[in-house]
Design a protein around this motif. Structure first.
Motif, PDB file in Angstrom:
ATOM      1  N   GLY A 243       0.806  -1.620   0.029  1.00  0.00           N
ATOM      2  CA  GLY A 243      -0.406  -0.253   0.142  1.00  0.00           C
ATOM      3  C   GLY A 243       0.604   1.485  -0.446  1.00  0.00           C
ATOM      4  O   GLY A 243       0.062   2.128   0.211  1.00  0.00           O
ATOM      5  N   GLY A 244       2.323   1.022  -0.219  1.00  0.00           N
ATOM      6  CA  GLY A 244       2.707   2.022  -0.304  1.00  0.00           C
ATOM      7  C   GLY A 244       3.229   2.939   0.685  1.00  0.00           C
ATOM      8  O   GLY A 244       3.983   3.901   0.751  1.00  0.00           O
ATOM      9  N   GLU A 245       3.165   1.914   2.966  1.00  0.00           N
ATOM     10  CA  GLU A 245       3.108   2.663   3.259  1.00  0.00           C
ATOM     11  C   GLU A 245       4.293   2.022   4.463  1.00  0.00           C
ATOM     12  O   GLU A 245       4.906   0.958   4.600  1.00  0.00           O
ATOM     13  N   ILE A 246       4.438   2.120   5.714  1.00  0.00           N
ATOM     14  CA  ILE A 246       5.563   2.368   6.100  1.00  0.00           C
ATOM     15  C   ILE A 246       5.133   0.830   7.391  1.00  0.00           C
ATOM     16  O   ILE A 246       4.299   1.367   7.943  1.00  0.00           O
ATOM     17  N   GLN A 247       4.697  -0.161   7.507  1.00  0.00           N
ATOM     18  CA  GLN A 247       4.058  -1.013   7.757  1.00  0.00           C
ATOM     19  C   GLN A 247       4.807  -1.160   9.345  1.00  0.00           C
ATOM     20  O   GLN A 247       6.447  -1.825   9.179  1.00  0.00           O
ATOM     21  N   LEU A 248       4.120  -2.074  10.068  1.00  0.00           N
ATOM     22  CA  LEU A 248       5.008  -1.937  11.143  1.00  0.00           C
ATOM     23  C   LEU A 248       5.621  -3.447  11.049  1.00  0.00           C
ATOM     24  O   LEU A 248       5.761  -4.276  12.232  1.00  0.00           O
ATOM     25  N   THR A 249       4.644  -4.651  10.085  1.00  0.00           N
ATOM     26  CA  THR A 249       4.733  -5.697  10.241  1.00  0.00           C
ATOM     27  C   THR A 249       6.387  -5.829   9.630  1.00  0.00           C
ATOM     28  O   THR A 249       7.301  -7.241  10.194  1.00  0.00           O
ATOM     29  N   ASP A 250       6.233  -4.684   8.699  1.00  0.00           N
ATOM     30  CA  ASP A 250       7.711  -5.268   8.414  1.00  0.00           C
ATOM     31  C   ASP A 250       9.088  -4.663   9.035  1.00  0.00           C
ATOM     32  O   ASP A 250      10.072  -5.866   9.687  1.00  0.00           O
ATOM     33  N   ALA A 251       8.839  -4.336   9.919  1.00  0.00           N
ATOM     34  CA  ALA A 251       9.718  -3.791  11.470  1.00  0.00           C
ATOM     35  C   ALA A 251       9.968  -5.081  12.206  1.00  0.00           C
ATOM     36  O   ALA A 251      10.836  -5.529  12.836  1.00  0.00           O
ATOM     37  N   ILE A 252       8.836  -5.455  12.402  1.00  0.00           N
ATOM     38  CA  ILE A 252       8.474  -7.290  13.339  1.00  0.00           C
ATOM     39  C   ILE A 252       9.230  -7.841  12.326  1.00  0.00           C
ATOM     40  O   ILE A 252      10.099  -8.771  13.696  1.00  0.00           O
ATOM     41  N   ASP A 253       8.855  -8.142  11.130  1.00  0.00           N
ATOM     42  CA  ASP A 253      10.026  -9.137  11.187  1.00  0.00           C
ATOM     43  C   ASP A 253      11.611  -8.810  11.319  1.00  0.00           C
ATOM     44  O   ASP A 253      12.497  -9.447  11.333  1.00  0.00           O
ATOM     45  N   ALA A 254      12.266  -8.074  11.315  1.00  0.00           N
ATOM     46  CA  ALA A 254      13.286  -7.426  11.077  1.00  0.00           C
ATOM     47  C   ALA A 254      13.540  -7.483  12.737  1.00  0.00           C
ATOM     48  O   ALA A 254      15.089  -7.741  12.886  1.00  0.00           O
ATOM     49  N   LEU A 255      12.713  -7.166  13.976  1.00  0.00           N
ATOM     50  CA  LEU A 255      12.957  -7.626  15.238  1.00  0.00           C
ATOM     51  C   LEU A 255      13.249  -8.554  15.526  1.00  0.00           C
ATOM     52  O   LEU A 255      14.107  -9.683  16.314  1.00  0.00           O
ATOM     53  N   ILE A 256      12.430 -10.185  14.832  1.00  0.00           N
ATOM     54  CA  ILE A 256      12.537 -10.888  14.985  1.00  0.00           C
ATOM     55  C   ILE A 256      14.166 -11.560  14.748  1.00  0.00           C
ATOM     56  O   ILE A 256      14.646 -13.031  15.545  1.00  0.00           O
ATOM     57  N   SER A 257      14.823 -11.434  13.412  1.00  0.00           N
ATOM     58  CA  SER A 257      15.843 -11.935  13.359  1.00  0.00           C
ATOM     59  C   SER A 257      16.889 -11.603  14.715  1.00  0.00           C
ATOM     60  O   SER A 257      17.949 -12.154  14.729  1.00  0.00           O
ATOM     61  N   THR A 258      16.756 -10.643  15.145  1.00  0.00           N
ATOM     62  CA  THR A 258      18.005 -10.474  16.399  1.00  0.00           C
ATOM     63  C   THR A 258      17.284 -10.167  17.888  1.00  0.00           C
ATOM     64  O   THR A 258      17.882 -10.559  19.080  1.00  0.00           O
ATOM     65  N   SER A 259      15.707 -10.339  18.202  1.00  0.00           N
ATOM     66  CA  SER A 259      15.288 -10.236  19.629  1.00  0.00           C
ATOM     67  C   SER A 259      13.689 -11.221  19.680  1.00  0.00           C
ATOM     68  O   SER A 259      13.144 -11.245  18.304  1.00  0.00           O
ATOM     69  N   GLY A 260      13.767 -12.176  20.465  1.00  0.00           N
ATOM     70  CA  GLY A 260      12.649 -12.761  19.913  1.00  0.00           C
ATOM     71  C   GLY A 260      10.977 -12.363  20.356  1.00  0.00           C
ATOM     72  O   GLY A 260      11.398 -10.956  20.467  1.00  0.00           O
ATOM     73  N   VAL A 261      10.342 -12.653  19.181  1.00  0.00           N
ATOM     74  CA  VAL A 261       9.325 -12.401  19.155  1.00  0.00           C
ATOM     75  C   VAL A 261       8.460 -13.334  19.066  1.00  0.00           C
ATOM     76  O   VAL A 261       8.607 -14.307  18.594  1.00  0.00           O
ATOM     77  N   GLN A 262       7.106 -12.920  19.686  1.00  0.00           N
ATOM     78  CA  GLN A 262       5.839 -14.347  19.966  1.00  0.00           C
ATOM     79  C   GLN A 262       4.616 -13.988  20.112  1.00  0.00           C
ATOM     80  O   GLN A 262       4.245 -12.944  19.998  1.00  0.00           O
ATOM     81  N   VAL A 263       3.653 -15.100  19.270  1.00  0.00           N
ATOM     82  CA  VAL A 263       2.409 -14.168  19.460  1.00  0.00           C
ATOM     83  C   VAL A 263       1.713 -15.303  20.649  1.00  0.00           C
ATOM     84  O   VAL A 263       2.164 -16.321  20.600  1.00  0.00           O
ATOM     85  N   THR A 264       0.965 -13.537  21.228  1.00  0.00           N
ATOM     86  CA  THR A 264      -0.223 -13.983  21.662  1.00  0.00           C
ATOM     87  C   THR A 264      -1.468 -14.609  21.062  1.00  0.00           C
ATOM     88  O   THR A 264      -2.075 -14.411  20.591  1.00  0.00           O
ATOM     89  N   THR A 265      -2.032 -15.659  21.345  1.00  0.00           N
ATOM     90  CA  THR A 265      -3.380 -16.389  21.400  1.00  0.00           C
ATOM     91  C   THR A 265      -4.470 -15.490  22.388  1.00  0.00           C
ATOM     92  O   THR A 265      -4.151 -14.925  23.212  1.00  0.00           O
ATOM     93  N   MET A 266      -5.412 -15.070  21.159  1.00  0.00           N
ATOM     94  CA  MET A 266      -6.654 -13.812  21.943  1.00  0.00           C
ATOM     95  C   MET A 266      -7.398 -14.857  22.914  1.00  0.00           C
ATOM     96  O   MET A 266      -7.816 -15.708  22.331  1.00  0.00           O
ATOM     97  N   LYS A 267      -7.829 -14.284  24.257  1.00  0.00           N
ATOM     98  CA  LYS A 267      -9.016 -14.248  25.113  1.00  0.00           C
ATOM     99  C   LYS A 267     -10.374 -13.721  24.472  1.00  0.00           C
ATOM    100  O   LYS A 267     -10.070 -12.824  24.568  1.00  0.00           O
TER     101      LYS A 267
END
Ligand code: G1P
Length: 295
Positions: A243-267
């Motif tokens: 969408g031509g936008e700076i996406q938060l998800t792209d930065a999260i992908d970069a964060l995964i490569s250096t520090s752990g990232v987890q998904v939490t399932t919703m209640k």
């Protein structure tokens, strides 16, 4: 609950085109859901999870949101002169130790850009992000321990950033960031069972708004995040993509490569207050619950 997360960033810069004509003159975040504006529930959720500093990222058309969280001294005096002290008190519900500040995004360059705009206020702290379009059901969960509160506890425990996810229908995957799970990490999804409430798992990455055939799972990013502060460094380097936008998800992908990232399932469940159909369903659901309490 001990918490190392006391800042929450809430991006409120969107125009809300899916909510027109309601959002033409009123910010979509202030549209009522039952007896309160939508953003009121989101701030209550943040406070229940231990947040003390709320940073709204907006623009010039959104100053009404800031006013909603400020004391209206004139109205306060008038109500008290008329003996309506209880009503005046109910308007000043924000706890004394909670601050709400607003910063402007400048240019509408996407969600990632909006979160980065909060950096001068958040500074070096780890922080949460809450998307105000998403209102979690407060009637079926305990905001002091579920979802955001759970994610903050998990982060305190293992220092891994947490991203809240929920299962969505095939027809909806194109609306969300979709999680790519680590091989063998996520048994409940692989066998098509229903999702366990509030459990954290490792994640390999995210695909923003994929087509159904490219979707790596049916687990969608809901709009609650707890971030290691280093996400700001990655956001500063993130180039526009979908969408031509700076996406938060792209930065999260970069964060995964250096520090752990987890998904939490919703209640529980959530409502998309930025979509007219889901908004109307939310209004009816909240109003019925609130009316039942009055009887
Ligand atoms: C944003 C995020 C997306 C997430 C969604 C949740 O998209 O980019 O990853 O799944 O919020 O509502 P938006 O709805 O702003 O297009």
């Amino acid at each position: 609950m001990t918490t190392s997360i006391s800042h929450a960033v809430i991006p409120v810069a969107g125009f809300g085109t899916r909510m027109l004509p309601l959002s033409k003159a009123v910010p979509k975040e202030l549209l009522p859901i039952g007896n309160k504006p939508a953003i009121h529930y989101v701030i209550e959720e943040a406070i229940a999870a231990g947040i003390k500093h709320i940073v709204l990222v907006g623009h010039s058309q959104k100053s009404a949101i800031e006013n909603y969280f400020d004391v209206n001294a004139e109205l306060d005096t008038q109500l008290r002169q008329k003996g309506k002290d209880a009503l005046a008190d109910s308007l000043n519900w924000l706890p004394d130790d909670v601050s709400v500040s607003m910063i402007r995004q400048g240019k509408p360059l996407g969600l990632g850009h909006a979160v980065l705009a909060a950096r001068p206020i958040v500074g070096h702290y780890n922080f949460a992000v809450l998307l105000p379009d998403v209102v979690l059901n407060p009637f079926t969960t305990d905001l002091r321990q579920d979802n955001l509160a759970f994610m903050i506890d998990a982060f305190n425990h293992n220092q891994q950033s947490q991203i809240l996810v929920d299962q969505v229908a095939d027809s909806d995957v194109h609306k969300y960031g979709i999680a790519k799970l680590c091989e063998g990490e996520f048994a409940p999804m692989q066998s098509n069972e229903s999702l366990a409430d509030n459990q954290s798992f490792g994640v390999a990455g995210f695909v923003e708004k994929p087509s159904l055939k490219d979707a790596p799972s049916r687990l969608a990013v809901v709009g609650r995040y707890v971030f290691d502060n280093r996400i700001f460094d990655y956001l500063a380097k993130t180039q526009p993509s979908v969408g031509g936008e700076i996406q938060l998800t792209d930065a999260i992908d970069a964060l995964i490569s250096t520090s752990g990232v987890q998904v939490t399932t919703m209640k529980g469940n959530s409502f998309d207050a930025g979509d007219m159909t889901s908004y109307m369903k939310a209004f009816i659901y909240f109003a019925e619950k609130q009316l039942a309490k009055q009887q």
